[in-house]
Design an enzyme around this catalytic site. Structure first.
Site, PDB file in Angstrom:
ATOM      1  N   PHE A  60      60.812  34.901  53.672  1.00  0.00           N
ATOM      2  CA  PHE A  60      59.879  33.874  54.132  1.00  0.00           C
ATOM      3  C   PHE A  60      58.979  34.475  55.219  1.00  0.00           C
ATOM      4  O   PHE A  60      59.344  35.447  55.859  1.00  0.00           O
ATOM      5  CB  PHE A  60      60.669  32.677  54.672  1.00  0.00           C
ATOM      6  CG  PHE A  60      59.778  31.563  55.143  1.00  0.00           C
ATOM      7  CD1 PHE A  60      58.995  30.867  54.248  1.00  0.00           C
ATOM      8  CD2 PHE A  60      59.709  31.231  56.487  1.00  0.00           C
ATOM      9  CE1 PHE A  60      58.141  29.858  54.688  1.00  0.00           C
ATOM     10  CE2 PHE A  60      58.868  30.221  56.931  1.00  0.00           C
ATOM     11  CZ  PHE A  60      58.087  29.531  56.026  1.00  0.00           C
ATOM     12  N   LYS A 108      66.031  21.876  55.754  1.00  0.00           N
ATOM     13  CA  LYS A 108      65.877  21.717  54.298  1.00  0.00           C
ATOM     14  C   LYS A 108      67.177  21.108  53.753  1.00  0.00           C
ATOM     15  O   LYS A 108      67.390  19.907  53.857  1.00  0.00           O
ATOM     16  CB  LYS A 108      65.574  23.072  53.647  1.00  0.00           C
ATOM     17  CG  LYS A 108      64.152  23.559  53.867  1.00  0.00           C
ATOM     18  CD  LYS A 108      63.958  24.290  55.142  1.00  0.00           C
ATOM     19  CE  LYS A 108      62.669  25.042  55.232  1.00  0.00           C
ATOM     20  NZ  LYS A 108      62.415  25.548  56.582  1.00  0.00           N
ATOM     21  N   TYR A 119      77.586  19.956  78.196  1.00  0.00           N
ATOM     22  CA  TYR A 119      76.873  21.242  78.164  1.00  0.00           C
ATOM     23  C   TYR A 119      77.717  22.320  77.480  1.00  0.00           C
ATOM     24  O   TYR A 119      77.257  23.031  76.597  1.00  0.00           O
ATOM     25  CB  TYR A 119      76.523  21.673  79.590  1.00  0.00           C
ATOM     26  CG  TYR A 119      75.609  22.879  79.627  1.00  0.00           C
ATOM     27  CD1 TYR A 119      74.230  22.716  79.696  1.00  0.00           C
ATOM     28  CD2 TYR A 119      76.122  24.167  79.576  1.00  0.00           C
ATOM     29  CE1 TYR A 119      73.382  23.816  79.710  1.00  0.00           C
ATOM     30  CE2 TYR A 119      75.283  25.274  79.580  1.00  0.00           C
ATOM     31  CZ  TYR A 119      73.917  25.087  79.651  1.00  0.00           C
ATOM     32  OH  TYR A 119      73.080  26.174  79.664  1.00  0.00           O
ATOM     33  N   ALA A 121      68.347  28.499  53.591  1.00  0.00           N
ATOM     34  CA  ALA A 121      67.604  27.249  53.817  1.00  0.00           C
ATOM     35  C   ALA A 121      67.807  26.246  52.680  1.00  0.00           C
ATOM     36  O   ALA A 121      67.976  25.056  52.907  1.00  0.00           O
ATOM     37  CB  ALA A 121      66.111  27.548  53.985  1.00  0.00           C
TER      38      ALA A 121
HETATM   39  N1  F0G Z   1      63.583  30.696  55.540  1.00  0.00           N
HETATM   40  C1  F0G Z   1      62.996  30.023  54.527  1.00  0.00           C
HETATM   41  C2  F0G Z   1      63.334  30.383  53.120  1.00  0.00           C
HETATM   42  C3  F0G Z   1      62.086  28.996  54.812  1.00  0.00           C
HETATM   43  O1  F0G Z   1      61.510  28.363  53.796  1.00  0.00           O
HETATM   44  C4  F0G Z   1      61.810  28.689  56.154  1.00  0.00           C
HETATM   45  C5  F0G Z   1      60.873  27.621  56.487  1.00  0.00           C
HETATM   46  C6  F0G Z   1      62.453  29.410  57.156  1.00  0.00           C
HETATM   47  C7  F0G Z   1      63.338  30.406  56.814  1.00  0.00           C
HETATM   48  C8  F0G Z   1      62.194  29.136  58.614  1.00  0.00           C
HETATM   49  O2  F0G Z   1      62.874  28.006  58.984  1.00  0.00           O
HETATM   50  O3  F0G Z   1      61.050  26.436  59.639  1.00  0.00           O
HETATM   51  O4  F0G Z   1      63.420  26.018  60.294  1.00  0.00           O
HETATM   52  O5  F0G Z   1      62.163  27.844  61.348  1.00  0.00           O
HETATM   53  N2  F0G Z   1      60.129  27.084  55.644  1.00  0.00           N
HETATM   54  C9  F0G Z   1      59.231  25.957  55.837  1.00  0.00           C
HETATM   55  C10 F0G Z   1      58.443  25.737  54.592  1.00  0.00           C
HETATM   56  C11 F0G Z   1      58.453  25.953  57.088  1.00  0.00           C
HETATM   57  O6  F0G Z   1      57.511  24.921  54.631  1.00  0.00           O
HETATM   58  O7  F0G Z   1      58.774  26.320  53.553  1.00  0.00           O
HETATM   59  P1  F0G Z   1      62.342  27.013  60.135  1.00  0.00           P
END
Ligand code: F0G
Length: 475
Positions: free
Chosen positions: A132, A265, A80, A224
């Site tokens: 995003f 990603k 933990y 990402a």
């Molecule tokens: N930032 C970017 C640039 C993203 O593309 C995403 C997610 C996130 C943050 C959020 O991250 O999903 O791990 O919580 N993009 C996905 C997509 C869902 O399909 O482009 P997450």
């Protein structure tokens, strides 16, 4: 395939891996596809995996792990507090980013939540190249305003600019001057997902850092797809050719005060993420919230085994053989669709290929939900799933600094990492050809149910004659 920009085309880049485990997929019959789509309310998010042949909904958490990552799972220390796996993870993230403080989270949006709660207060502005959608919603939930500062050419599908993900520096300067005192942060999203996954140049990032410093505003990176961005910089920025990708990535991080990452990603894992910052105070604030929302700071919403697999994945994601193949695969799909007559964003970027739906369906207006038309058509014609969304962005007038609203739509074929081969992509290209052939007779879609936030995940639609769709109407 083309050999523009002197890059080796994908025809000459076979997969730098081979299969050890497989997962069966099948193409349902046309009648099944029609029934499944109707049941899904024509929203691709409601389709089920077993009913999809090639799934290009997202590149997030959908990649295949390597044998080294599966082996690393066995080293997971599930203690933990004080887990060994956290130490491995912390070392890896520090090494790649250069930031001292590392906070694990279960995925990107959990990181955004922690950071935005610390950074943003009501009335604040967060400036970015483009946030995003979950990130922008986190800013809004805090009473802040996300403002996106792309150059106007970024919206032009055909413009050949190699770095359409860049900040427009005139807009950034105008926003920093005009809204002085209200700007909580500048955020660089690399690659810039909503801007057709286009990369950000190192020169642009340096200028962003310099401008933000002049106004005393901190800079963060949404990391990402940081490895894809760094790779594209080595391919497209003359003075960066041949430089190790990890060095380029490290320089990007050195130009910011911290980052958050959806490791689903470029971390090459199915779940995971982190916040990494140089400011100890911000890290402490994030950790305190982490205990409430995610878990203790040495696991943060993940199992020890996830941290181990992610530590391996972050390094694999920076390997040039992998990145060369990955971006060439995106380019292959891009070239195939373009040659079939579909307007796609050129040049291709990181995670997938973006389609101009207005050009595909000139008889449909934005109110007709043409994004739903293309996702429905592609599934009906070949069992292929893609995504589409419409976003309302706020940007600035570079002459006055005044805020300006603009709508923008985005339809994406995202490529999962290390999952599909060339024959799958040929199937997608062939399916899109059929979509294009029937595009003139395609219906509009009317929204028949919708939630309050992030509607495109949950809304339901039904087909209606062109001109009678209604993007916002809900009974
Ligand atoms: N930032 C970017 C640039 C993203 O593309 C995403 C997610 C996130 C943050 C959020 O991250 O999903 O791990 O919580 N993009 C996905 C997509 C869902 O399909 O482009 P997450």
């Amino acid at each position: 395939m083309s050999d523009r920009r002197g890059q080796v085309s994908w025809e000459h880049v076979p997969e730098p891996y081979r299969a050890k485990v497989i997962e069966s997929i099948r193409l349902p019959s046309k009648a099944e596809r029609e029934a499944r789509l109707r049941e899904a309310g024509y929203n691709p998010f409601y389709l089920k995996s077993q009913d999809i042949y090639v799934d290009l909904l997202t590149d997030s958490g959908t990649g295949a792990m390597s044998d080294a990552q599966w082996a690393a799972l066995m080293l997971g220390d599930e203690t933990y507090a004080g887990s060994r796996s956290y130490d491995v993870f912390e070392r890896t993230v520090r090494d790649i980013t250069g930031y001292e403080h590392v906070v694990p989270v279960h995925q990107g949006r959990a990181g955004e939540h922690l950071v935005m709660e610390s950074l943003v207060k009501p009335g604040d502005i967060v400036l970015s190249n483009t946030l995003f959608d979950t990130t922008r919603t986190h800013v809004e939930q805090r009473g802040g305003l996300p403002v996106d500062l792309l150059a106007d050419i970024a919206w032009d599908y055909d413009h050949p600019h190699p770095f359409k993900g860049n900040f427009d520096l005139d807009k950034l300067r105008a926003a920093l001057e005009h809204h002085r005192g209200r700007v909580a942060a500048v955020v660089a999203t690399v690659v810039n997902n909503l801007a057709y996954a286009s990369p950000v140049s190192l020169d642009n990032m340096r200028s962003v850092r310099e401008l933000a410093r002049r106004f005393g505003v901190p800079v963060y990176i949404d990391a990402a797809r940081f490895a894809e961005n760094a790779w594209l910089v080595t391919q497209r920025q003359d003075d960066q050719r041949g430089r190790p990708v990890a060095d380029v990535a490290r320089e990007f991080f050195s130009l910011a005060d911290g980052c958050w990452m959806s490791a689903k990603k470029d971390g090459l894992v199915n779940i995971g993420g982190f916040v990494a910052v140089s400011d100890e105070h911000l890290a402490d604030e994030c950790r305190q919230r982490l205990v409430l929302y995610e878990g203790f700071p040495t696991y943060g919403g993940l199992a020890g085994r996830d941290l181990q697999a992610l530590s391996v994945g972050l390094r694999e994601g920076l390997e040039s053989d992998y990145l060369r193949h990955r971006t060439a695969q995106v380019e292959y799909l891009h070239d195939g669709l373009r040659d079939a007559g579909v307007t796609v964003c050129t040049p291709p970027g990181g995670s997938g290929v973006y389609v101009d739906v207005a050009a595909l369906y000139p008889h449909l207006s934005p109110e007709d939900n043409p994004g739903i038309t293309v996702t429905a058509d592609l599934y009906l014609q070949g069992g292929v799933r893609m995504s589409a969304g419409v976003f309302e962005l706020t940007t600035v007038n570079p002459a006055t600094g005044n805020l300006v609203k603009r709508d923008f739509s985005c339809a994406r074929l995202a490529l999962p990492r290390r999952v599909y081969g060339r024959a799958h992509l040929d199937h997608v290209i062939g399916t899109m050809r059929k979509v294009l052939d029937g595009a003139g007779g395609a219906p509009a879609y009317k929204r028949v149910s919708s939630p309050r936030v992030l509607a495109h995940f949950f809304a339901r639609y039904e087909p209606v004659p062109p001109g009678t769709g209604s993007r916002h109407s809900v009974p």
